[in-house]
Design a protein around this motif. Structure first.
Motif, PDB file in Angstrom:
ATOM      1  N   SER A 238       1.014  -1.413  -0.107  1.00 44.70           N
ATOM      2  CA  SER A 238       0.123   0.034   0.012  1.00 44.70           C
ATOM      3  C   SER A 238       0.805   1.401   0.068  1.00 44.70           C
ATOM      4  O   SER A 238       0.533   2.163  -0.657  1.00 44.70           O
ATOM      5  CB  SER A 238      -0.865   0.081   1.285  1.00 44.70           C
ATOM      6  N   ILE A 239       2.030   1.334   0.748  1.00 43.02           N
ATOM      7  CA  ILE A 239       2.851   2.588   0.619  1.00 43.02           C
ATOM      8  C   ILE A 239       3.561   2.660  -0.541  1.00 43.02           C
ATOM      9  O   ILE A 239       3.992   3.681  -0.827  1.00 43.02           O
ATOM     10  CB  ILE A 239       3.570   2.497   2.231  1.00 43.02           C
ATOM     11  N   ARG A 240       4.001   1.609  -1.242  1.00 32.97           N
ATOM     12  CA  ARG A 240       4.492   1.811  -2.441  1.00 32.97           C
ATOM     13  C   ARG A 240       3.671   2.176  -3.508  1.00 32.97           C
ATOM     14  O   ARG A 240       3.872   3.230  -4.184  1.00 32.97           O
ATOM     15  CB  ARG A 240       4.849   0.131  -3.151  1.00 32.97           C
ATOM     16  N   ALA A 241       2.115   1.926  -3.364  1.00 31.31           N
ATOM     17  CA  ALA A 241       1.169   2.392  -4.346  1.00 31.31           C
ATOM     18  C   ALA A 241       1.089   4.001  -3.881  1.00 31.31           C
ATOM     19  O   ALA A 241       0.911   4.472  -4.916  1.00 31.31           O
ATOM     20  CB  ALA A 241      -0.069   1.778  -4.176  1.00 31.31           C
ATOM     21  N   ASN A 242       0.879   4.503  -2.671  1.00 30.53           N
ATOM     22  CA  ASN A 242       0.782   5.787  -2.300  1.00 30.53           C
ATOM     23  C   ASN A 242       1.929   6.700  -2.164  1.00 30.53           C
ATOM     24  O   ASN A 242       1.733   7.721  -2.082  1.00 30.53           O
ATOM     25  CB  ASN A 242      -0.084   5.874  -1.040  1.00 30.53           C
ATOM     26  N   GLY A 243       3.055   5.963  -2.654  1.00 31.35           N
ATOM     27  CA  GLY A 243       4.415   6.737  -2.684  1.00 31.35           C
ATOM     28  C   GLY A 243       4.998   7.210  -1.381  1.00 31.35           C
ATOM     29  O   GLY A 243       6.196   7.656  -1.438  1.00 31.35           O
ATOM     30  N   SER A 244       4.746   6.591  -0.350  1.00 27.58           N
ATOM     31  CA  SER A 244       5.262   6.783   1.022  1.00 27.58           C
ATOM     32  C   SER A 244       6.505   6.116   0.880  1.00 27.58           C
ATOM     33  O   SER A 244       7.526   6.381   1.694  1.00 27.58           O
ATOM     34  CB  SER A 244       4.332   6.293   2.007  1.00 27.58           C
ATOM     35  N   LEU A 245       6.557   4.851   0.542  1.00 28.42           N
ATOM     36  CA  LEU A 245       7.795   4.100   0.514  1.00 28.42           C
ATOM     37  C   LEU A 245       8.893   4.926  -0.113  1.00 28.42           C
ATOM     38  O   LEU A 245      10.144   4.582   0.203  1.00 28.42           O
ATOM     39  CB  LEU A 245       7.552   2.698  -0.145  1.00 28.42           C
ATOM     40  N   ALA A 246       8.580   5.464  -1.210  1.00 29.71           N
ATOM     41  CA  ALA A 246       9.661   6.002  -2.088  1.00 29.71           C
ATOM     42  C   ALA A 246      10.407   6.992  -1.237  1.00 29.71           C
ATOM     43  O   ALA A 246      11.719   7.476  -1.525  1.00 29.71           O
ATOM     44  CB  ALA A 246       9.138   6.625  -3.366  1.00 29.71           C
ATOM     45  N   LYS A 247       9.674   7.852  -0.555  1.00 31.69           N
ATOM     46  CA  LYS A 247      10.160   8.799   0.398  1.00 31.69           C
ATOM     47  C   LYS A 247      11.311   8.540   1.345  1.00 31.69           C
ATOM     48  O   LYS A 247      11.950   9.369   1.699  1.00 31.69           O
ATOM     49  CB  LYS A 247       8.960   9.716   0.904  1.00 31.69           C
ATOM     50  N   ILE A 248      11.209   7.270   1.686  1.00 33.53           N
ATOM     51  CA  ILE A 248      12.126   6.979   2.690  1.00 33.53           C
ATOM     52  C   ILE A 248      13.160   5.665   2.240  1.00 33.53           C
ATOM     53  O   ILE A 248      14.314   5.473   2.963  1.00 33.53           O
ATOM     54  CB  ILE A 248      11.479   6.269   4.116  1.00 33.53           C
ATOM     55  N   TYR A 249      12.977   5.270   1.008  1.00 35.88           N
ATOM     56  CA  TYR A 249      13.610   4.296   0.423  1.00 35.88           C
ATOM     57  C   TYR A 249      15.081   4.513   0.516  1.00 35.88           C
ATOM     58  O   TYR A 249      15.924   3.775   1.034  1.00 35.88           O
ATOM     59  CB  TYR A 249      12.973   4.015  -0.936  1.00 35.88           C
TER      60      TYR A 249
END
Length: 746
Positions: free
Chosen positions: A599-610
């Motif tokens: 879900s956080i990959r889909a909403n972009g949250s994962l990219a912010k901390i990756y």
């Protein structure tokens, strides 16, 4: 362009083979044509109990001409002083060309000799006779047979072949010992309605000519016709419209492949049989007689009618109905006798007979299995901290759950196991919870089946499957890719799915250890305890991974929460045994974390901390900080923090500790992502800001201090996932390629 027809005429084929064969042809025939560069053709497949057919429209009359560049020896070996050597002469001779046809071309590895050869396309009528036997004999299925004195194997004996290239017969032969089956233009119509041969003048006439001969070769049209007829008959007798075919889709598909010209026939049975449990009536009708039961409009109450799909003369429906009515009366009479005989005694009284039913030769009887199952159910009840009333129901259901196996009804209709146990339990005065659990503990019976809904049914179902898994693994009888006689994959999948669906706080690792220990103590011939435990854990990790993949989760996110294997053999993708144990200790948590990552990959949250977490994790590997450590006060020396950026990093980690501890308690991973997002700019300053630091400082104490800072950040992130396996740039194509490769390994 032309039209090609192939029809393979046989004795009556099993319905399951018709379905399978057509599916195989749909994928294999176009691929076979493409390999021969006969592209652009439309492939249609047809099938009935007596025939399988392929109709290819707009197929090219010949292959296109092709140009082939053949590479030869290096130029310096082929020519000396401008003259051809033996190498050049030999290459030209082997390719059937003159020396003048040789060309020297530059490649990445230097200059080589090439020859360009024109390959004329072959006529399609020369290619098809080579392909068709492979299309026929390459079909796979169960219980193939031989006939006559030959070695030819097929689902049923092949009686005729039709092979037409437009209006011309394409010569094809199948040799079976002394018998040779040669292609012709003669097909066969319906056995009863059109017993005469059908002469096909042109390949394009196939569907229409067979229809005139009372054979509907198109499976989809045949099924639609059955649905229409059943619907009409159901309305005539006051049944629930649209229900029969919707409730029994497998039956609809089966009867579609059992007839060539369907005709729905209504039959009756004596209303006295409605006193039987409805499951008995529907089992007799659907599983044994291939009839559609009829329910009253607006209710689930059965009517004393059934609908059968006849392949005979529609004008003889009265005779057909009467014959089927005699059969159903005999079957229901048997059912009524068995039911009344079984009810003459309590369900518990059947338990001693289980001692004569073998579960597995080395594992004893079903009575012994029921005893093991009962102990395991108690272990599960202990873990779930069930109250005394539920525990009593669990123990009682575990004791009785296999008793109906030795009743007369289940002996005659094995499909009713569990279902009849529930009926007999209620009749014997058992509680509703116990009776329901006896039925539910078999759920799910298939991948599409529902899961047990009651807590007692869930516990007993888990216990039954865990006993089977530990026992069979204990004997070293592990399933293989092609053999799983005890349905261990289905059992393990059920354990995981039941736990997930009910959100059970189950420690599977502890359960496997406990059950394995008891099994090894009771069975001296068992595998050693640690080997058994390791194999079971490895197997469950594989099943969890497979089920996560079936949910459509990205492979790298699955790797981030689940190792590829258990213990020291874990793969480099995620090699920490801690993650394997964590997954097995809490199945619900591993699912929740995988879903959350998606879900956080889909909403972009994962990219912010990756980038921040991944960079810190890679460097932290060069340190020695334990992955369980979260508190910087225990591992960081503040006096060694030289730059403001690392001091800010340290302070942020101190503030992160209570937030992460709350996440561990509450599983609110959204809170963790928010905290990591807040710390990301501070870490980026540590790496790249004006007061950034060199992590790998020459001073070992300072270096260790900085690596510990990074290791602490990694550890906080690991509460959610190991970010190492996560791929920054991810698309659907990489998902399908990676998942297909990992599935192949298993």
């Amino acid at each position: 362009m032309a039209t090609f027809l192939l029809e393979v005429g046989t004795e009556e084929l099993p319905a399951s083979f018709v379905k399978s064969a057509l599916a195989q042809w749909r994928s294999q025939v176009p691929q076979s044509l493409d390999e021969c560069t006969l592209t652009g053709s439309a492939v249609e497949v047809y099938g009935t109990p007596r025939r399988l057919a392929i109709l290819i429209r707009d197929i090219p009359c010949r292959q296109p001409d092709q140009v082939e560049d053949l590479k030869g020896p290096p130029a310096q070996a082929a020519f000396k002083a401008g003259k051809p050597t033996r190498a050049a002469v030999g290459f030209a001779h082997s390719r059937g060309v003159e020396l003048s046809a040789l060309e020297v071309r530059r490649t990445e590895k230097g200059e080589f000799v090439f020859v360009r050869r024109q390959i004329a396309g072959r006529p399609t009528v020369e290619i098809l006779p080579q392909l068709v036997p492979a299309w026929i004999l390459g079909l796979e299925g169960l219980r193939f047979m031989r006939w006559g004195n030959g070695d030819l194997r097929f689902s049923r004996p092949i009686r005729w072949l039709v092979a037409l290239w437009d209006e011309e017969i394409l010569p094809i032969e199948l040799v079976n010992g002394s018998e040779t089956i040669k292609s012709d233009r003669i097909s066969q119509g319906h056995r009863v309605l059109h017993p005469k041969p059908v002469i096909l003048e042109h390949a394009q006439d196939y569907v229409e000519r067979l229809n005139q001969a009372s054979v509907q070769v198109a499976l989809e049209q045949r099924q639609a016709l059955i649905e229409q007829q059943v619907e009409a008959k159901t309305k005539e007798i006051g049944g629930a419209a649209g229900v029969p075919t919707r409730l029994y889709p497998d039956l609809l598909q089966e009867v579609t492949n059992l007839v060539e010209k369907p005709s729905a026939v209504v039959g009756k049975f004596d209303p006295e049989f409605l006193s039987l449990p409805p499951e008995v009536i529907t089992t007799v009708m659907v599983s044994h007689q291939r009839y559609f039961p009829i329910a009253r409009q607006g209710t689930a109450e059965l009517l004393p009618y059934f609908i059968t799909i006849s392949n005979g003369d529609p004008g003889q429906q009265a005779i057909i109905a009467a014959g089927n009515e005699r059969v159903i009366r005999a079957r229901l009479s048997d059912g009524k006798f068995f039911y009344q005989a079984d009810l003459a005694q309590s369900l518990e009284s059947y338990l001693p007979r289980l001692e004569k039913v073998t579960f597995q030769e080395k594992l004893g009887s079903m009575f012994v299995k029921a005893q093991r199952l009962g102990k395991i159910a108690v272990h599960i009840a202990d873990q779930l901290q069930l109250n005394d009333n539920i525990r009593a129901d669990v123990q009682r259901a575990a004791l009785l759950c296999k008793a109906d196996l030795v009743t007369q009804m289940v002996g005659e209709f094995p499909e009713l196991q569990g279902i009849m146990g529930q009926k007999y339990a209620l009749a014997s005065g058992e509680t509703g919870a116990v009776a329901t659990a006896i039925s539910e503990h078999y759920l799910p019976r298939s991948a599409e089946d529902q899961l047990p809904q009651s807590q007692v049914g869930q516990v007993v179902g888990l216990a039954d499957r865990l006993d089977t898994l530990v026992s069979i693994f204990g004997l070293g009888m592990l399933p293989t890719g092609s053999s799983d006689p005890f349905a261990l994959r289905r059992a393990a999948n059920a354990v995981v799915n039941i736990t997930w669906a009910a959100a059970l706080p189950l420690n599977l690792l502890q359960l496997l250890q406990q059950i394995s220990l008891e099994f090894v103590a009771a069975f001296p011939q068992s595998q050693p305890l640690e080997a058994l435990r390791s194999q079971l854990c490895e197997y469950f990790l594989q099943r969890i991974r497979s089920l996560l993949e079936e949910r459509g989760l990205d492979y790298d996110l699955i790797n981030a929460v689940l190792p590829d294997s258990y213990g020291d053999s874990a793969s480099e993708t995620n090699s920490d045994p801690e993650y394997a144990e964590r997954a097995l200790k809490d199945l619900v948590d591993v699912l929740q974390r995988a879903d959350f990552l998606q879900s956080i990959r889909a909403n972009g949250s994962l990219a912010k901390i990756y980038e921040t977490v991944n960079r810190a994790s890679r460097l932290a590997k060069q340190g020695d900080l334990r992955t369980s450590q979260l508190d910087p006060a225990q591992v960081i020396q503040p006096e060694l923090l030289q730059q403001a950026s690392e001091q800010a990093f340290y302070q942020a980690l101190l503030e992160l500790v209570p937030q992460t501890q709350a996440v561990q308690q509450e599983r609110d991973y959204t809170r963790l992502i928010a905290a990591l997002s807040q710390i990301a700019p501070i870490v980026n300053r540590f790496f790249d800001g004006p007061d950034s630091v060199l992590v790998m400082d020459t001073n070992p104490e300072i270096r260790r201090n900085r690596l510990n800072l990074l290791g602490l950040l990694r550890n906080h992130a690991r509460v959610l996932a190991d970010f190492g396996p996560i791929v920054k740039s991810f698309d659907s194509e990489s998902r399908s390629e990676k998942q297909s490769s990992t599935t192949g390994k298993r």
